[in-house]
Design an enzyme around this catalytic site. Structure first.
Site, PDB file in Angstrom:
ATOM      1  N   SER A   1       7.742  -5.466   6.557  1.00  9.31           N
ATOM      2  CA  SER A   1       7.399  -6.560   7.474  1.00  9.31           C
ATOM      3  C   SER A   1       8.141  -7.853   7.155  1.00  9.31           C
ATOM      4  O   SER A   1       7.541  -8.906   6.929  1.00  9.31           O
ATOM      5  CB  SER A   1       5.883  -6.780   7.474  1.00  9.31           C
ATOM      6  OG  SER A   1       5.226  -5.612   7.908  1.00  9.31           O
TER       7      SER A   1
ATOM      8  N   ARG B   1       0.838  -1.191   0.000  1.00  9.83           N
ATOM      9  CA  ARG B   1       0.000   0.000   0.000  1.00  9.83           C
ATOM     10  C   ARG B   1       0.877   1.248   0.000  1.00  9.83           C
ATOM     11  O   ARG B   1       1.949   1.262   0.612  1.00  9.83           O
ATOM     12  CB  ARG B   1      -0.899   0.053   1.233  1.00  9.83           C
ATOM     13  CG  ARG B   1      -2.030  -0.939   1.246  1.00  9.83           C
ATOM     14  CD  ARG B   1      -2.937  -0.706   2.441  1.00  9.83           C
ATOM     15  NE  ARG B   1      -2.210  -0.763   3.694  1.00  9.83           N
ATOM     16  CZ  ARG B   1      -2.591  -0.157   4.816  1.00  9.83           C
ATOM     17  NH1 ARG B   1      -3.679   0.595   4.832  1.00  9.83           N
ATOM     18  NH2 ARG B   1      -1.880  -0.276   5.915  1.00  9.83           N
TER      19      ARG B   1
ATOM     20  N   ASP C   1       4.877  -3.064  11.871  1.00  6.74           N
ATOM     21  CA  ASP C   1       3.480  -2.711  12.156  1.00  6.74           C
ATOM     22  C   ASP C   1       3.213  -2.509  13.646  1.00  6.74           C
ATOM     23  O   ASP C   1       2.356  -1.707  14.023  1.00  6.74           O
ATOM     24  CB  ASP C   1       2.530  -3.752  11.571  1.00  6.74           C
ATOM     25  CG  ASP C   1       2.776  -5.159  12.077  1.00  6.74           C
ATOM     26  OD1 ASP C   1       3.787  -5.387  12.764  1.00  6.74           O
ATOM     27  OD2 ASP C   1       1.964  -6.056  11.771  1.00  6.74           O
TER      28      ASP C   1
END
Length: 495
Positions: A179, A110, A232
């Site tokens: 991540s 994203r 995150d």
């Protein structure tokens, strides 16, 4: 033979047949009863092993605190990695301007643009785009992958209106959520340790992922600077702190699990160099790798671990996270089918397939409030092709869901309590009016209501009535996106 004698003979034969039939029925009932008893024995044994009384949870929290100290003291000193994140400035809510985020954690990524309005205005606008990574780029070269990402980022930046452009003479700034396992070397640099999730790009391993992205952005003439490289969990902490200055820790409870918290920099023996001006440092615990003799492990956990891609690792995660709860349920049900013929004479073939039963399926069955447990029947039929279950059988399945979710929730609460103990925030001190807010995110926390409620009530039980009002659980959404943009703002070069 006379009619009377014949009639007597017929009666005797009928009586004998009836007795034989009754005997067969009785034997069947006894066999059925024995199988049921065996199945219930498996359930009770599992429940006993999963039991997590408050004393055991306190011991577990103490063990977590000890491991935290050890991990802060030296690299490799603990199962908890206690990674220094280099995040020493968390958002305050006063940040202004437009900041970007790139969230790369799987086969999609994203890009986000977040408009921050400063004090009292909060987040004014969030825009984003989601892009699928072509499969061939996941195994190509670092150059090709990051060129693709930079090109898509440049396309998104090109949609800026005049108001979105930064102040004249200023670079755009980006928070980069990456991540994958990284060895962080500064707030805006980190070397890739290894790829996961289907990626395999050898020439990127050991390289600075921010450096690779910067070179790609230069190649597409995109004037943008990576202000923060984060994960995150730290993004969730940033998102929580933006709205509430009392946020001290963040927990992800989703497919996987992790925790991050704000530590005093002078309490980190392994920290090298001058202390940050803020006096604080965010620590990425990687708490999924926690292990202790106080964990209520069962044979099913052991078997799951042995069959996993990382045996002996992430034991805590395998007991509490969404990736594994449904699989634990499947393994218990399989043993009941194999050893007690719980679902009939043959073991259902689908029940033999690892991870076919997912945690959302388990949650649906656990939350079934219908009188005949029709949702349980539906899941068993649709996923496992198990038909004709009785209400009594379905109640046992719900009981197993409750046992597994309760254990996971109580262990999660013990972990949070361990963090609070490390920070000295598990008790109230006379004259102090401190609040300790824990920011949580992840699908397990958000969507599994009984898990969430049990975790919250267990944390209150651990803290005690007097101090329970000082600890608050809050939902902090989209740490990997908005949280990353907030960290770009709080680590801006123009502050």
């Amino acid at each position: 033979m006379g009619k009377k004698a014949a009639a007597v003979t017929v009666c005797v034969v009928v009586a004998a047949a009836a007795a034989a039939g009754a005997s067969v029925v009785a034997r069947r009932q006894m066999k059925k009863s024995a199988k049921w008893s065996r199945a219930m024995g498996i359930v009770r044994e599992f429940q006993d092993k999963c039991d997590s009384p408050i004393g055991k949870l306190r011991n577990l929290a103490d063990a977590m605190t000890v491991e935290m100290h050890a991990g802060l003291a030296s690299e490799g000193g603990s199962k908890l990695k206690m990674i220094i994140s280099y995040v020493d400035n968390l958002p305050t809510g006063e940040e202004e301007g437009r900041f970007y985020a790139l969230d790369l954690g799987g086969t999609n990524f994203r890009v986000l643009r977040v408009h921050l309005g400063g004090k009292d205005k909060g987040i004014i606008q969030t825009e984003f785009d989601e892009v699928s990574i072509p499969p061939h780029l996941m195994t190509s070269s670092s150059h090709e992958l990051f060129d693709f990402i930079a090109a898509e980022l440049a396309k998104f930046v090109a949609t800026e209106d005049e108001k979105s452009h930064p102040f004249p003479g200023r670079q755009r700034e980006l928070g980069f959520t990456f991540s994958f396992p990284v060895r962080q070397t500064s707030i805006s640099s980190g070397t890739l340790i290894k790829w996961t999730k289907g990626f395999s790009i050898e020439d990127a391993v050991g390289e600075d992922v921010v450096g690779e992205l910067n070179k790609a952005m230069e190649r597409v003439r995109l004037d943008m600077r990576v202000a923060a490289l984060v994960n995150d969990t730290i993004g969730t902490l940033a998102g929580g702190r933006y709205y509430n200055p009392n946020v001290v820790a963040a927990i992800i409870l989703g497919t996987g699990t992790n925790a991050a918290y704000v530590e005093r920099a002078n309490a980190i023996p392994k920290w090298q160099g001058p202390l940050p001006r803020s006096g604080d440092m965010v620590i990425n615990m990687e708490w999924g790798n926690f292990r202790s003799s106080h964990l209520p492990l069962t044979e099913y956990d052991d078997d799951l671990d042995v069959a996993s891609l990382n045996p002996g690792e992430q034991i805590f995660e395998k007991m509490i996270s969404g990736m594994y709860l449904g699989e634990i349920l499947r393994r218990v049900m399989l043993k009941m089918a194999e050893e007690a013929e719980f679902f009939g004479d043959t073991v259902p073939e689908k029940l033999k397939i690892p991870f076919i039963l997912r945690t959302p399926h388990m949650s649906t069955m656990h939350h079934d409030t219908s009188s005949d447990l029709k949702d349980v029947a539906s899941k068993l039929r649709d996923i496992l092709e198990i038909n004709n279950t009785t209400l009594r059988m379905r109640k046992v399945i719900v009981e197993l869901c409750d046992t597994i979710a309760t254990r996971g929730a109580r262990l999660s609460a013990a972990g949070i309590y361990g963090i609070l103990k490390k920070l000295g925030r598990e008790i109230t001190r006379e004259g102090e009016d401190q609040k300790s807010v824990i920011a949580l995110d992840g699908g397990l926390f958000e969507h599994y209501k009984k898990f969430r409620q049990c975790m919250e009530s267990t944390l209150k039980e651990l803290i005690g009535e007097e101090a329970s009002d000082t600890v608050v659980i809050t939902h902090s959404n989209d740490g990997s996106g908005i949280g990353a943009a907030l960290l770009a703002a709080s680590h801006s070069q123009y502050l």
